[in-house]
Motif scaffolding. Structure first.
Motif, PDB file in Angstrom:
ATOM      1  N   LEU A  20       0.859  -1.168   0.000  1.00 12.37           N
ATOM      2  CA  LEU A  20       0.000   0.000   0.000  1.00 12.37           C
ATOM      3  C   LEU A  20       0.905   1.231   0.000  1.00 12.37           C
ATOM      4  O   LEU A  20       1.791   1.347   0.850  1.00 12.37           O
ATOM      5  N   VAL A  21       0.680   2.147  -0.930  1.00 11.86           N
ATOM      6  CA  VAL A  21       1.503   3.344  -1.027  1.00 11.86           C
ATOM      7  C   VAL A  21       0.749   4.504  -0.384  1.00 11.86           C
ATOM      8  O   VAL A  21      -0.372   4.830  -0.775  1.00 11.86           O
ATOM      9  N   LEU A  22       1.371   5.117   0.625  1.00 14.30           N
ATOM     10  CA  LEU A  22       0.772   6.230   1.341  1.00 14.30           C
ATOM     11  C   LEU A  22       1.662   7.461   1.164  1.00 14.30           C
ATOM     12  O   LEU A  22       2.773   7.509   1.689  1.00 14.30           O
ATOM     13  N   PHE A 186       3.701  -3.329  11.481  1.00 16.93           N
ATOM     14  CA  PHE A 186       4.969  -3.036  12.136  1.00 16.93           C
ATOM     15  C   PHE A 186       5.751  -2.077  11.258  1.00 16.93           C
ATOM     16  O   PHE A 186       6.074  -2.377  10.110  1.00 16.93           O
ATOM     17  N   PHE A 187       6.055  -0.899  11.793  1.00 13.93           N
ATOM     18  CA  PHE A 187       6.675   0.192  11.042  1.00 13.93           C
ATOM     19  C   PHE A 187       8.122   0.356  11.485  1.00 13.93           C
ATOM     20  O   PHE A 187       8.395   0.491  12.680  1.00 13.93           O
ATOM     21  N   VAL A 188       9.041   0.353  10.508  1.00 13.64           N
ATOM     22  CA  VAL A 188      10.475   0.435  10.812  1.00 13.64           C
ATOM     23  C   VAL A 188      11.114   1.633  10.099  1.00 13.64           C
ATOM     24  O   VAL A 188      12.031   1.477   9.279  1.00 13.64           O
ATOM     25  N   PRO A 207       2.291  -7.306   8.774  1.00 12.93           N
ATOM     26  CA  PRO A 207       2.756  -6.609   7.567  1.00 12.93           C
ATOM     27  C   PRO A 207       3.704  -5.490   7.955  1.00 12.93           C
ATOM     28  O   PRO A 207       3.478  -4.797   8.952  1.00 12.93           O
ATOM     29  N   VAL A 208       4.764  -5.329   7.197  1.00 16.02           N
ATOM     30  CA  VAL A 208       5.822  -4.378   7.531  1.00 16.02           C
ATOM     31  C   VAL A 208       5.700  -3.113   6.684  1.00 16.02           C
ATOM     32  O   VAL A 208       5.513  -3.163   5.470  1.00 16.02           O
ATOM     33  N   ARG A 229       3.658  -2.059   3.058  1.00 12.74           N
ATOM     34  CA  ARG A 229       3.226  -0.662   3.113  1.00 12.74           C
ATOM     35  C   ARG A 229       4.444   0.230   2.913  1.00 12.74           C
ATOM     36  O   ARG A 229       5.500  -0.004   3.518  1.00 12.74           O
ATOM     37  N   ALA A 230       4.292   1.230   2.056  1.00 12.58           N
ATOM     38  CA  ALA A 230       5.385   2.163   1.789  1.00 12.58           C
ATOM     39  C   ALA A 230       4.849   3.571   1.983  1.00 12.58           C
ATOM     40  O   ALA A 230       3.934   3.995   1.277  1.00 12.58           O
TER      41      ALA A 230
END
Length: 255
Positions: A20-22, A186-188, A207-208, A229-230
């Motif tokens: 998913l592009v945000l 999970f956001f890195v 999902p990362v 997710r980006a």
């Protein structure tokens, strides 16, 4: 879509290897522009929202003002909206939970929730952050909205790139704990090494989310790492300011 339908759809959009592009925005006008451009969801960026209203990042913008921005965005577009909620504007789980309730009632279906101690030093201990995530999940259930909790770790942002490899194990420990507490993603941010990201996406149950910067130059780069997710963080706002200044300078250039 109803708010619940938006929340369900938002979670479905997180697909490993098809991220998913945000493209993070800061106001309702930006959200509407992205919706018209075909975006499937909208995300705010805390730095951008704060800067657009004359505040520094780090929960300096008053919560009521930030919530009013969220409310206008949610009222303007019929898309899932996720909010960069920093540390929840509180430390105690009960207070974080009540602040999250306000975000949900403003219309959002997701939050970024970070584990750094905002305006302090270091990160919350795993046990403390787990308690905070559990409180958010319980409140979301009370509200009847399956809120997407994007559990962010600031391990990599607070370290030099040369040390990132040594932090992967710690990151995965946090990921497992946050997942068990009710996290959905999970956001890195700050981690851009493709191989290290791939180690996390292959081991994580959630999902990362990666932030596009440095060696993550294109969405194709994020896709290759297995990210689901980006997001672009403050980059869109920085580009907007640069374009605005350039346009002004061109308009006022002597004949």
């Amino acid at each position: 879509m109803t708010q619940v339908e938006k929340a369900i759809r938002f979670k479905q959009l997180h697909q490993k290897g098809a991220p998913l592009v945000l493209y993070n925005i800061w106001d309702a006008g930006g959200a509407k522009a992205l919706a018209e451009a075909g975006a499937s969801a909208v995300a705010t960026g805390s730095w951008s929202v704060a800067a657009a209203h004359g505040y520094p990042d780090g929960e300096a913008i008053p919560l009521d003002l930030a919530l009013s921005v969220v409310e206008r965005i949610c009222a303007t577009v019929n898309l899932p909206v996720t909010v960069d909620f920093e540390g929840g504007y509180a430390t105690e789980p009960s207070e974080v939970a009540e602040n999250t309730r306000k975000v949900i009632r403003a219309g959002a279906v997701g939050i970024n929730f970070e584990d750094r101690i905002v305006n302090g030093k270091g990160l919350h201990k795993v046990e403390a952050q787990v308690a905070r995530i559990k409180a958010i999940r319980a409140t979301a259930e009370e509200e009847g909205v399956p809120l997407f909790i994007n559990a962010r770790t600031d391990l990599f942002l607070s370290a030099k790139p040369d040390d990132h490899a040594d932090l992967v194990s710690d990151a995965l420990t946090r990921e497992a704990a946050y997942a068990a507490a009710g996290g959905d993603g999970f956001f890195v941010p700050g981690l851009t090494d493709h191989d290290l990201i791939r180690q996390i996406t292959e081991a994580a149950s959630l999902p990362v989310n990666v932030m596009m910067r440095g060696a993550l130059e294109t969405v194709a780069d994020a896709t290759a790492t297995g990210a689901a997710r980006a997001s672009f963080g403050p980059a869109p706002y920085a580009r907007y300011l640069s374009d605005l200044q350039a346009a002004y300078m061109e308009a006022t250039k002597p004949a």
